[in-house]
Scaffold this active site. Structure first.
Site, short mmCIF file in Angstrom:
data_model
loop_
_atom_site.label_atom_id
_atom_site.label_comp_id
_atom_site.label_asym_id
_atom_site.label_seq_id
_atom_site.Cartn_x
_atom_site.Cartn_y
_atom_site.Cartn_z
N GLU A 1 0.80 -1.22 0.00
CA GLU A 1 0.00 0.00 0.00
C GLU A 1 0.83 1.27 0.00
O GLU A 1 0.46 2.29 -0.58
CB GLU A 1 -0.94 0.03 1.22
CG GLU A 1 -2.09 -0.96 1.14
CD GLU A 1 -1.74 -2.30 1.79
OE1 GLU A 1 -0.53 -2.56 1.97
OE2 GLU A 1 -2.66 -3.07 2.09
N ASP B 1 31.88 25.20 -16.36
CA ASP B 1 32.61 26.35 -16.85
C ASP B 1 33.36 26.99 -15.70
O ASP B 1 33.22 26.59 -14.55
CB ASP B 1 31.68 27.36 -17.55
CG ASP B 1 30.57 27.85 -16.63
OD1 ASP B 1 30.48 27.37 -15.49
OD2 ASP B 1 29.80 28.73 -17.06
N ASP C 1 3.39 -0.52 6.24
CA ASP C 1 3.60 -0.13 4.85
C ASP C 1 3.60 1.38 4.66
O ASP C 1 3.90 1.86 3.56
CB ASP C 1 2.51 -0.74 3.95
CG ASP C 1 2.90 -2.13 3.47
OD1 ASP C 1 3.76 -2.74 4.12
OD2 ASP C 1 2.32 -2.59 2.48
#
Length: 923
Positions: free
Chosen positions: A295, A337, A747
């Site tokens: 879940e 750069d 979960d």
């Protein structure tokens, strides 16, 4: 100033075909002043905001509905229906309640994550320079109205349809509108009324970009009334796309569900063959279906991405594409750069070498005046040395003034009022204006005396810029640019008293002088000029060299530590610059880049020349690189298997930013075109911010991997508990509703805590993750199987011991297995620590969210067992002190054995344990 308008202006229907003056007049505006604020407000009420059809904002109702539209929810709904069909009404109602609770949790978490993403996108908005009330200011382009006077230059995005009223060497990229890949020239001249969009050279359209030159335009259409708006209005809605990472998580969840359904069918056949009751087998099917659903998987992924991106935003890093977050963690090469990223972009003109060979110090902060100066004799054969070395020539003052006037005239910047050196525009040009100010040369006064007739904008092909000015007798061309190009275009040298021809030996002398200045860390420009009879002459022909000016840009103080961090992380840093090799080498050493004298510096001329160039892959510095050559450099590193990040700020950098795996644009000095093309924008232009973003990219991916391993191993243990009990023809140790309750807890909360953790402090001591490495490698699946087996064995042993050894009832024994599984999964969180982390103090134990999640889950487990109503629904019964002791002992066993498993992995891999060991084993 513009008078207040009382009548609604009537713009021409075909502004590209009418003279610019007539278009401006029809819009009731004075170009030199712009609109007054009161008039702008009135027109905004009439025309609305300057925006196209927006991507539809996900409403709260849509987010809520999406919670029920997944395969996971459908599977749970099927389990509820099956429970009702079997007559287990309480179970069915309870599953529906849990579905609602799970949807509510997912809704609130995803709502926060979605709103966070939407807020992040609003942090980067296109703006425009608009003349209002007589002054030019930068403001959001959304506020433009018809009649606004917009000032633009190369690198600007155009956000409305403009009729060009001033143009200097103007070109635009209209590929987004017309499909034409080559930039097209723009001018003030009207075109045919029937000209198609691609041929309207007097117009700049919204959604296009200025690639060269500068100018002004009057807004003739905004929003959906623009040419781009007419196209975009055909699309009513744009669907948002999931990132590759989110798609892989969704695929993983679906595969887990289908694999469990296949297992369920197999067990049903086996169970019926063993003589089990059909109703019981259906109950087992419900239990397995519930156990299969991860879940928390999509919910935790959303919030982990959102929180990680906000962390980056707070550190001046705006990620414009979610897919870049995943790529960041695998970055192996950063091509950066020099100016403004490794240095402070705070330039100061420090030295000038005049055509006479005399060298003047400009950085004393005092007024620059003629007089005795330190003089460095030119190299032998220069041909331009003063007659008496060590004594300045009589014409020194005039020559110095000519050089500074050239630098001030050939300039697009402006100085702020006062005596300081701050201003608006390119920092290099601001520094030249500041040097001129110290010598008493004011740009405004100089332009009043020598009005500018035309300009040749800086071009990466010529690496020069020129302006043409009216003088008493004729015209003057003022030029500045890269020494190699300017010196090559010079036919003579201004020595003060007279111009001497530029011989071959003189050219070598001046190039050598430029190199010497570069070796001192200075950025070097050459200054030249030419007397002309007409301002329409071809530029850069038969110039007279005036001198060389050197500008200092101090390195950023934080760069050295950031480069050290990259080195420890296995990330190569390559300086890619248009400057001379000597200048780049000096700056590289100042910021801690290790440059090998033999092969550390390569020249950009080798790029695009064909053939193999291994020296370019090994080089720490690639100097004299133009934007087109950056594409070849990126391609070479990508072909070697590296994930490449490339920084850029100019309009010509946009192709390289798009080609790189991670395009990084500068937020302060970067053009809007560069920011639009990039995946990431640095609001402070600091190299350290890139390193921070890479670290956060690693942390986000690592956190997602942690909670996925945690979730899947927990779900696997639940499936194995039910499956093995079924195969053994034993009572079910867990009931479907109990599994669903545990999933609702484990979960979401512990997984969410793992997903938002700050990460391992040592994460930048690892090498980059291989490009394309999946979330779960084969070694991770082995770890999941091992952890799942440990938890399964502990739960089944606790269930058997409770029923057979302690003599507890089946309901009490089931409660023991419920408690054992719950706490085993919670303690399993600590198995997710990183490989090299200490046992007691690590990224898991230092994560406050983990402790909060464990405390909340513990309270919910206690309520499930001891709260009468909830215990009745879940069919739990207190197992007594012995049962609790047995359950907790069983719960601790997987953690202890898991740590031993990690220690074994550490010995096998040389270092580390837990999650990282699995990663190491997979390589």
């Amino acid at each position: 100033m513009t008078a207040q308008r009382t009548a609604q202006p009537v713009p021409l229907e075909q502004p590209w075909a009418a003279p610019a003056e007539r278009v401006v007049e029809s819009l009731d505006v004075v170009a030199a002043d712009g609109l007054a604020e009161a008039e702008v407000a009135r027109r905004q009420r009439i025309h609305g905001a300057n925006r196209l059809q927006q991507i539809e904002r996900r409403s709260a109702l849509r987010i809520l509905a999406d919670q029920f539209a997944s395969l996971m929810m459908l599977l749970l709904a099927a389990a509820a229906a099956l429970a009702f069909a079997l007559g287990h009404t309480v179970d069915g109602v309870a599953i529906l309640v849990v579905i609602a609770i799970n949807a509510a949790i997912g809704f609130f978490v995803e709502l926060r994550g979605t709103r966070s993403m939407e807020a992040l996108h609003k942090l980067v908005e296109v703006d425009a320079r608009v003349r209002r009330g007589g002054s030019v200011a930068r403001m959001p382009a959304e506020g433009l109205v018809p009649g606004d006077i917009v000032v633009f230059e190369g690198g600007d995005l155009i956000s409305a349809d403009l009729r060009v009223i001033e143009a200097a060497n103007l070109q635009a990229d209209e590929s987004t509108l017309t499909g034409e890949s080559v930039p097209v020239d723009k001018s003030v001249d009207a075109v045919d009324a029937q000209a198609p969009v691609a041929d309207r050279s007097s117009m700049l359209h919204g959604g296009t970009a200025v690639t060269r030159g500068s100018g002004e335009g009057v807004v003739v259409a905004i929003g959906l009334a623009t040419e781009l708006g007419k196209v975009s209005s055909l699309v009513a809605r744009t669907a948002s796309e999931a990132t590759p990472l989110e798609r892989r998580l969704q695929t993983l969840g679906r595969r887990l569900i289908w694999a469990t359904l296949a297992l369920t069918a197999t067990l049903a056949v086996v169970g019926l063959a063993l003589g089990r009751d059909l109703a019981l087998m259906l109950q087992i099917a419900v239990a397995l279906a519930v156990a299969a659903v991860p879940e928390g998987l999509p919910v935790v992924a959303t919030i982990a991405l959102a929180r990680g991106m906000w962390r980056m935003a707070r550190q001046n890093v705006l990620v414009s594409r979610l897919s870049a977050v995943e790529t960041l963690g695998a970055t192996g090469v950063i091509c950066t750069d020099k100016t403004g990223t490794l240095t402070e972009n705070r330039m100061t003109a420090t030295r000038i070498v005049l055509g006479s060979g005399e060298e003047v110090a400009l950085d004393s902060g005092e007024e620059i005046a003629p007089g005795p100066v330190e003089w460095n004799a030119p190299a032998s054969g220069g041909g331009n040395a003063p007659a008496h070395p060590g004594s300045p020539s009589a014409a020194h003052g005039a020559l110095l003034r000519r050089a500074l006037e050239t630098a001030v005239l050939c300039n697009n910047a402006s100085l702020d009022p006062g005596d300081g050196a701050s201003g608006t525009g390119d920092p290099l040009e601001v520094a030249l204006l500041a040097a001129g100010r110290r010598a008493g040369i004011d740009r405004a006064a100089l332009l009043a005396a020598h009005p500018q007739e035309r300009a040749e904008a800086f071009d990466t092909a010529t690496r020069m810029m020129a302006t043409f000015h009216r003088r008493d007798r004729g015209f003057l061309e003022a030029v500045k640019g890269a020494p190699e190009q300017v010196i090559a275009a010079c036919a003579a040298v201004d020595t003060g008293e007279r111009a001497q021809p530029m011989s071959a030996s003189a050219r070598e002398h001046w190039l050598a002088a430029s190199a010497r200045m570069g070796e001192g860390g200075l950025r070097v420009l050459a200054l030249a000029r030419r007397e002309l009879a007409s301002p329409d002459a071809q530029p850069y022909r038969d110039l007279v060299l005036v001198g060389l000016v050197g500008l200092a840009d101090p390195p950023r103080r934080d760069v050295a530590s950031a480069i050290d961090e990259c080195r420890a992380a296995g990330i190569r840093v390559v300086m890619v610059t248009g400057d001379q090799p000597a200048t780049a080498r000096h700056v590289a050493r100042a910021v801690g880049l290790r440059v090998d004298d033999a092969s550390g510096v390569a020249h950009g001329s080798a790029l695009g020349a064909g053939g193999e160039h291994p020296e370019l892959l090994d080089a720490t510095i690639v100097a004299r690189v133009d934007p087109a050559q950056k594409l070849d450099l990126i391609a070479m590193h990508q072909a070697s298997g590296m994930i490449v990040a490339m920084t850029g700020d100019g309009v010509n950098d946009a192709p390289a930013l798009k080609k790189a795996d991670i395009g990084v644009a500068m937020g302060q000095r970067g053009t809007q075109v560069a920011r639009e093309a990039a995946d990431m924008v640095l609001m402070d232009d600091a190299f350290g911010s890139i390193v921070f973003a890479v670290r956060q990219g690693r942390v986000i991916f690592d956190n997602i991997r942690k909670f996925v391993v945690y979730l899947v191993s927990c779900n696997v243990s639940e499936i194995m508990v039910v499956s093995l009990a079924t195969l053994a023809n034993a009572p079910l140790p867990l009931l479907p509703l109990q599994i669903l309750y545990l999933n609702l807890i484990t979960d979401v909360f512990p997984a969410l805590a793992l997903g938002v953790g700050p990460g391992d402090p040592r994460i930048m001591s690892r090498p980059p993750r291989p490009a394309g490495e999946p979330i779960l490698t084969g070694a991770h699946w082995l770890a999941i199987a091992a952890y799942g087996a440990l938890i399964t064995a502990a739960v089944l042993c606790a269930f058997a011991a409770a029923h057979y050894a302690l003599g507890l009832s089946i309901r009490q024994a089931v409660t023991v297995s419920f408690i054992a599984l719950a706490f085993a999964q919670l303690l399993h969180t600590f198995n997710m620590r990183d490989a090299a982390s200490p046992l007691l103090v690590n990224e898991i134990t230092r994560n406050g969210y983990v402790w909060g999640a464990l405390a909340l889950c513990t309270a919910l487990i206690l309520l499930a067992v001891h709260l009468p109503g909830l215990a009745l629904v879940l069919r739990l019964e207190s197992p007594g002190a012995q049962g609790w002791a047995l359950a907790l002992a069983a719960a601790c066993a997987p953690l202890l054995l898991g740590q031993l498993f990690g220690a074994a992995s550490r010995r096998r891999c040389g270092q580390g344990s837990g999650i990282r060991s699995a990663t190491a084993n997979s390589r």
